[in-house]
Write a protein that holds these residues in place. Structure first.
Motif, PDB file in Angstrom:
ATOM      1  N   TRP A 100      18.136  -2.195 -13.408  1.00  0.00           N
ATOM      2  CA  TRP A 100      17.584  -3.515 -13.138  1.00  0.00           C
ATOM      3  C   TRP A 100      16.065  -3.443 -13.035  1.00  0.00           C
ATOM      4  O   TRP A 100      15.517  -2.492 -12.502  1.00  0.00           O
ATOM      5  N   ASP A 101      15.393  -4.464 -13.561  1.00  0.00           N
ATOM      6  CA  ASP A 101      13.981  -4.659 -13.279  1.00  0.00           C
ATOM      7  C   ASP A 101      13.699  -6.161 -13.320  1.00  0.00           C
ATOM      8  O   ASP A 101      14.621  -6.965 -13.199  1.00  0.00           O
ATOM      9  N   LYS A 102      12.443  -6.559 -13.466  1.00  0.00           N
ATOM     10  CA  LYS A 102      12.067  -7.970 -13.463  1.00  0.00           C
ATOM     11  C   LYS A 102      11.500  -8.386 -14.819  1.00  0.00           C
ATOM     12  O   LYS A 102      10.881  -7.575 -15.520  1.00  0.00           O
ATOM     13  N   ASP A 103      11.718  -9.656 -15.181  1.00  0.00           N
ATOM     14  CA  ASP A 103      11.060 -10.163 -16.382  1.00  0.00           C
ATOM     15  C   ASP A 103       9.656 -10.643 -16.019  1.00  0.00           C
ATOM     16  O   ASP A 103       9.193 -10.459 -14.880  1.00  0.00           O
ATOM     17  N   GLU A 104       8.960 -11.280 -16.984  1.00  0.00           N
ATOM     18  CA  GLU A 104       7.553 -11.620 -16.779  1.00  0.00           C
ATOM     19  C   GLU A 104       7.331 -12.681 -15.704  1.00  0.00           C
ATOM     20  O   GLU A 104       6.213 -12.812 -15.172  1.00  0.00           O
ATOM     21  N   VAL A 105       8.376 -13.405 -15.317  1.00  0.00           N
ATOM     22  CA  VAL A 105       8.210 -14.408 -14.254  1.00  0.00           C
ATOM     23  C   VAL A 105       8.937 -14.002 -12.970  1.00  0.00           C
ATOM     24  O   VAL A 105       9.108 -14.820 -12.059  1.00  0.00           O
ATOM     25  N   GLY A 106       9.387 -12.749 -12.917  1.00  0.00           N
ATOM     26  CA  GLY A 106       9.972 -12.237 -11.691  1.00  0.00           C
ATOM     27  C   GLY A 106      11.463 -12.389 -11.542  1.00  0.00           C
ATOM     28  O   GLY A 106      12.011 -12.146 -10.461  1.00  0.00           O
ATOM     29  N   ARG A 107      12.155 -12.777 -12.612  1.00  0.00           N
ATOM     30  CA  ARG A 107      13.615 -12.898 -12.537  1.00  0.00           C
ATOM     31  C   ARG A 107      14.273 -11.540 -12.752  1.00  0.00           C
ATOM     32  O   ARG A 107      13.770 -10.716 -13.509  1.00  0.00           O
ATOM     33  N   ASP A 108      15.424 -11.314 -12.085  1.00  0.00           N
ATOM     34  CA  ASP A 108      16.155 -10.056 -12.242  1.00  0.00           C
ATOM     35  C   ASP A 108      16.630  -9.901 -13.677  1.00  0.00           C
ATOM     36  O   ASP A 108      17.207 -10.834 -14.256  1.00  0.00           O
TER      37      ASP A 108
END
Length: 328
Positions: A85-93
């Motif tokens: 898991w990480d985050k996309d460019e707007v902070g979504r999982d």
């Protein structure tokens, strides 16, 4: 191995879900070290060569076994995938699935393998400005099970506190690489996985770990782990002196030093940050001299790793006392 034997991984990779053999995980560790030592080459996705003699030296096995280990690791690594898991460019999982390597080569009679990390792996072992975990190769070289190695790496994320957050059973199984069909009964999981991994870590690394069960009613739903750095055995002193003699370097009596308990993980982290900024420590041969071009953060981490050794805690006691460390 050349130069540094420091292993660095992002926490996302530490917590990733995958199933790998012990030798494949060891080869990844050696490749990460080689990548750090090569510097810019890994950023371009270069080949990393792991020699059988290096594997033999690091993991104390016969050379023929090292050859066979590298060959089998090649097969395992090329077929293996992992998810994290990480985050996309707007902070979504964001849930990711990828492969460890895009190429794995075994040279018959050459005594080495070459691997090329996948593009998703490279930032997880090189761009480590934020959440990452570090440990020395020597700390895991005597671990001989997959579960012990994975558990040790998970614990190293919590070096600053010496205690993990609660880990749900399902999460722990996936992070340790326990296959879904294996050890479904809790008694089997504890006996075959958890207890054996804890014992192996306690017997073969520099930490002492124990776990606690978290229950919901009568059902175990999670575990927490606590660990401390072991006290390094001191060599016997042949010519003893008056225990009330004040040491000229530390200003503490022998009696005081004997009562000096090993620092906790939290103390090591806290006092490492203090003495690393002390000019009398980082420029003195009695302390730990900073390297030319070494960043403040890298130097502090080197001090912190050194303080895991009880002998260094005693050696640098005068600096610790200067910053209000209490021996009792």
């Amino acid at each position: 191995m050349k130069d540094s034997t420091l292993v660095s991984k992002s926490n996302a990779l530490i917590e990733a879900e995958y199933t790998l053999s012990l030798v494949a995980q060891r080869v990844i560790v050696l490749a990460i070290i080689e990548a750090r030592n090569q510097g810019d080459l890994i950023k371009a996705g270069g080949l990393l060569r792991i020699k059988a003699t290096e594997y033999q030296q690091c993991f104390d096995c016969a050379l023929p076994m090292a050859y066979e280990s590298l060959r089998s690791a090649c097969d395992n690594l090329y077929e293996a995938d992992f998810s994290y898991w990480d985050k996309d460019e707007v902070g979504r999982d964001k849930f990711n699935k990828s492969r460890f390597v895009q190429k794995a080569s075994y040279v018959k009679g050459g005594g080495y393998v070459e691997i090329m990390f996948g593009s998703e792996v490279i930032p997880l072992i090189t761009r480590l400005s934020e959440k990452y975990t570090e440990y020395e190769l020597s700390q895991i070289k005597d671990l001989n099970s997959v579960y012990a190695l994975r558990l040790f790496e998970l614990l190293m994320q919590w070096q600053s506190t010496g205690k993990t957050a609660p880990v749900l059973i399902s999460d722990l199984r996936s992070k340790l690489g326990v296959e879904e069909s294996h050890y479904k009964q809790m008694c089997d999981f504890k006996k075959r996985v958890l207890d054996s991994a804890v014992k192996e870590i306690n017997d073969n690394t520099n930490i002492k770990v124990k776990y606690e069960q978290i229950k919901e009613g009568r059902k175990i739903i999670a575990f927490t782990f606590k660990f401390t750095v072991k006290k390094t055995p001191k060599k016997p002193v042949i010519n003893a002196r008056d225990p009330d003699t004040i040491d000229i370097f530390t200003g503490v009596t022998d009696k005081g030093v004997k009562a000096f308990k090993p620092m906790t993980i939290g103390q090591i982290t806290f006092f490492a940050s203090l003495i690393a900024k002390d000019p009398s420590f980082n420029s003195s041969e009695n302390g730990l001299i900073a390297k030319v071009g070494e960043s403040d953060k890298d130097y502090q981490m080197r001090v912190q790793r050194s303080l895991n050794d009880y002998e260094n805690q005693v050696k640098w006691l005068d600096y610790l006392l200067k910053h209000n460390f209490k021996t009792e």
